[in-house]
Design a protein around this motif. Structure first.
Motif, PDB file in Angstrom:
ATOM      1  N   MET A   1     -18.795  37.816  40.141  1.00  0.00           N
ATOM      2  CA  MET A   1     -18.354  36.443  39.995  1.00  0.00           C
ATOM      3  C   MET A   1     -18.757  35.578  41.170  1.00  0.00           C
ATOM      4  O   MET A   1     -18.514  34.407  41.171  1.00  0.00           O
ATOM      5  CB  MET A   1     -16.839  36.398  39.815  1.00  0.00           C
ATOM      6  N   GLY A   2     -19.322  36.158  42.201  1.00  0.00           N
ATOM      7  CA  GLY A   2     -19.741  35.369  43.342  1.00  0.00           C
ATOM      8  C   GLY A   2     -18.665  35.303  44.403  1.00  0.00           C
ATOM      9  O   GLY A   2     -17.609  35.909  44.296  1.00  0.00           O
ATOM     10  N   GLN A   3     -18.950  34.523  45.443  1.00  0.00           N
ATOM     11  CA  GLN A   3     -18.019  34.406  46.563  1.00  0.00           C
ATOM     12  C   GLN A   3     -16.892  33.437  46.230  1.00  0.00           C
ATOM     13  O   GLN A   3     -17.094  32.467  45.491  1.00  0.00           O
ATOM     14  CB  GLN A   3     -18.745  33.915  47.813  1.00  0.00           C
ATOM     15  N   ALA A   4     -15.744  33.702  46.811  1.00  0.00           N
ATOM     16  CA  ALA A   4     -14.604  32.808  46.631  1.00  0.00           C
ATOM     17  C   ALA A   4     -14.864  31.493  47.358  1.00  0.00           C
ATOM     18  O   ALA A   4     -15.542  31.456  48.382  1.00  0.00           O
ATOM     19  CB  ALA A   4     -13.345  33.467  47.179  1.00  0.00           C
TER      20      ALA A   4
END
Length: 80
Positions: A1-4
């Motif tokens: 989902m990628g980085q926060a």
């Protein structure tokens, strides 16, 4: 989902800065004819939405030469 996304970045977007509640539906039905036609009935049975998730939409029509337009705006708020 990628980085926060950081809290600082989210803070700049709170309050609905990216909300767009705008829909433009435009349609025309003209120069049509229907002769000697039979129309049916619309039936939604008891289990039609069994297991449905999300935002189910039903559009029914028993007529002829009909333009059906549908639009849905969903606003979602996340609160701590």
């Amino acid at each position: 989902m990628g980085q926060a996304v950081s809290a600082e970045t989210l803070d700049r977007y709170s309050g609905g800065t990216s909300v767009r509640n705008n829909q433009n539906l435009s349609g025309t039905v003209s120069n049509n004819s229907a002769t000697k036609v039979n129309t049916g009935s619309n039936v939604i049975s008891a289990n039609s939405f069994s297991g449905a998730t999300g935002l189910p939409t039903v559009i029914q029509n028993t007529g002829n030469n009909v333009l059906i337009q549908n639009g849905v705006i969903v606003n979602v708020q996340f609160k701590p």
